[in-house]
Design a protein around this motif. Sequence first.
Motif, short mmCIF file in Angstrom:
data_model
loop_
_atom_site.label_atom_id
_atom_site.label_comp_id
_atom_site.label_asym_id
_atom_site.label_seq_id
_atom_site.Cartn_x
_atom_site.Cartn_y
_atom_site.Cartn_z
N ALA A 168 33.03 38.40 -13.62
CA ALA A 168 34.28 38.43 -14.38
C ALA A 168 35.39 37.70 -13.62
O ALA A 168 36.17 36.94 -14.23
CB ALA A 168 34.70 39.88 -14.65
N ALA A 169 35.45 37.87 -12.31
CA ALA A 169 36.46 37.17 -11.52
C ALA A 169 36.23 35.66 -11.54
O ALA A 169 37.17 34.88 -11.71
CB ALA A 169 36.45 37.70 -10.09
N VAL A 170 34.97 35.25 -11.37
CA VAL A 170 34.66 33.82 -11.41
C VAL A 170 34.93 33.25 -12.80
O VAL A 170 35.48 32.14 -12.94
CB VAL A 170 33.18 33.57 -10.99
N PHE A 192 38.69 32.86 -13.32
CA PHE A 192 39.18 31.69 -12.59
C PHE A 192 38.73 30.40 -13.28
O PHE A 192 39.52 29.46 -13.43
CB PHE A 192 38.67 31.72 -11.15
N SER A 193 37.47 30.35 -13.70
CA SER A 193 36.95 29.16 -14.35
C SER A 193 37.68 28.84 -15.65
O SER A 193 37.99 27.68 -15.93
CB SER A 193 35.45 29.35 -14.62
N SER A 194 37.96 29.86 -16.44
CA SER A 194 38.64 29.62 -17.71
C SER A 194 40.10 29.24 -17.51
O SER A 194 40.68 28.52 -18.32
CB SER A 194 38.53 30.84 -18.61
N SER A 195 40.71 29.69 -16.43
CA SER A 195 42.11 29.33 -16.19
C SER A 195 42.23 27.91 -15.64
O SER A 195 43.25 27.26 -15.83
CB SER A 195 42.76 30.32 -15.24
N VAL A 196 41.18 27.42 -14.97
CA VAL A 196 41.22 26.07 -14.41
C VAL A 196 40.97 25.03 -15.49
O VAL A 196 41.62 23.99 -15.53
CB VAL A 196 40.19 25.93 -13.27
N SER A 197 40.02 25.29 -16.37
CA SER A 197 39.69 24.31 -17.41
C SER A 197 40.02 24.90 -18.78
O SER A 197 39.20 25.60 -19.38
CB SER A 197 38.22 23.92 -17.34
N SER A 253 47.92 24.88 -28.07
CA SER A 253 47.16 26.10 -28.33
C SER A 253 48.10 27.30 -28.23
O SER A 253 49.01 27.33 -27.42
CB SER A 253 46.03 26.27 -27.33
N SER A 254 47.81 28.30 -29.04
CA SER A 254 48.62 29.52 -28.98
C SER A 254 48.10 30.42 -27.86
O SER A 254 46.98 30.26 -27.37
CB SER A 254 48.57 30.26 -30.31
N ALA A 255 48.91 31.35 -27.46
CA ALA A 255 48.52 32.29 -26.40
C ALA A 255 47.31 33.11 -26.82
O ALA A 255 46.42 33.40 -26.01
CB ALA A 255 49.69 33.19 -26.04
N ARG A 256 47.25 33.47 -28.09
CA ARG A 256 46.12 34.25 -28.59
C ARG A 256 44.81 33.47 -28.46
O ARG A 256 43.79 34.02 -28.04
CB ARG A 256 46.38 34.64 -30.05
N GLU A 257 44.83 32.17 -28.81
CA GLU A 257 43.62 31.35 -28.70
C GLU A 257 43.19 31.20 -27.24
O GLU A 257 42.00 31.27 -26.92
CB GLU A 257 43.87 29.97 -29.31
N ILE A 258 44.14 31.01 -26.36
CA ILE A 258 43.82 30.87 -24.93
C ILE A 258 43.24 32.16 -24.38
O ILE A 258 42.24 32.16 -23.65
CB ILE A 258 45.08 30.42 -24.15
N LEU A 259 43.85 33.29 -24.70
CA LEU A 259 43.34 34.58 -24.22
C LEU A 259 41.96 34.90 -24.79
O LEU A 259 41.11 35.46 -24.09
CB LEU A 259 44.33 35.70 -24.55
N ARG A 260 41.73 34.55 -26.05
CA ARG A 260 40.41 34.77 -26.66
C ARG A 260 39.35 33.93 -25.95
O ARG A 260 38.24 34.41 -25.68
CB ARG A 260 40.47 34.43 -28.15
N GLU A 261 39.70 32.69 -25.66
CA GLU A 261 38.75 31.81 -24.96
C GLU A 261 38.52 32.31 -23.53
O GLU A 261 37.40 32.30 -23.02
CB GLU A 261 39.32 30.38 -24.95
N LYS A 272 38.69 35.42 -22.52
CA LYS A 272 37.88 36.64 -22.64
C LYS A 272 36.41 36.28 -22.82
O LYS A 272 35.54 36.86 -22.17
CB LYS A 272 38.36 37.48 -23.82
N GLY A 273 36.14 35.31 -23.69
CA GLY A 273 34.75 34.90 -23.91
C GLY A 273 34.11 34.33 -22.66
O GLY A 273 32.96 34.67 -22.32
N THR A 274 34.83 33.48 -21.94
CA THR A 274 34.30 32.89 -20.71
C THR A 274 34.10 33.96 -19.64
O THR A 274 33.07 33.99 -18.96
CB THR A 274 35.26 31.81 -20.19
N THR A 275 35.06 34.85 -19.50
CA THR A 275 34.97 35.91 -18.50
C THR A 275 33.77 36.82 -18.78
O THR A 275 33.00 37.13 -17.86
CB THR A 275 36.27 36.74 -18.48
#
Length: 186
Positions: free
Chosen positions: A78-80, A83-88, A100-108, A110-113
């Motif tokens: 989850a930590a990796v 970090f990975s989703s925040s970098v790319s 992109s909206s904040a909701r779309e970014i947070l959803r993406e 969450k999925g990556t994490t």
Amino acid sequence: MAVEDKKQRAAFFNDKTLDTLAVYFLGDIHRFRENIVIPRSMGPVYIKTNEEKMVEAAFESCAFKTGMSCVLGYGFGAAVGLFSSSVSPMTVPGQEMKQSSAREILREMKGTTLSYAKNFALVGTVFAAVECTIESYRGKSDWRNGTYAGGVTGGLIGLRAGVKAGIFGAAGFALFSTLIDYYMHM
């Protein structure tokens, strides 16, 4: 009369001298042991109680090691993933300029994490279970256990993509496990 039967009856041999020696070395299990040597590394000698031994056995069981590897793998993944989703950040082809909206970014995120967390938990669980099983079967705790477990784990995970990927996964994960084990023991 019972005392005479005890004295006359031989415990191991008919020869009295051999029987006395055998009773001294083998027969008397309740003799006082005056020269108990307990190895000491640092500090005073401390003999564990039965409760401490039971707790230690529970912590060293295969089930506990496997469960702990699953939980820690999930947390590390989850930590990796975070970090990975925040970098790319997510970019959709054709809509690179759209904000992109904040909701779309947070959803993406969450999925990556969650994806990373599940994958790390799976790898940790399989590796710990296989390594503990191999260690129990071999009766040894050395570098080969990690190498074998890495090979089995990498092969199982790589088999999802085919036999060739399974072979490369087994070789790569075994090599990685061996290097990590070597580094940790140095």
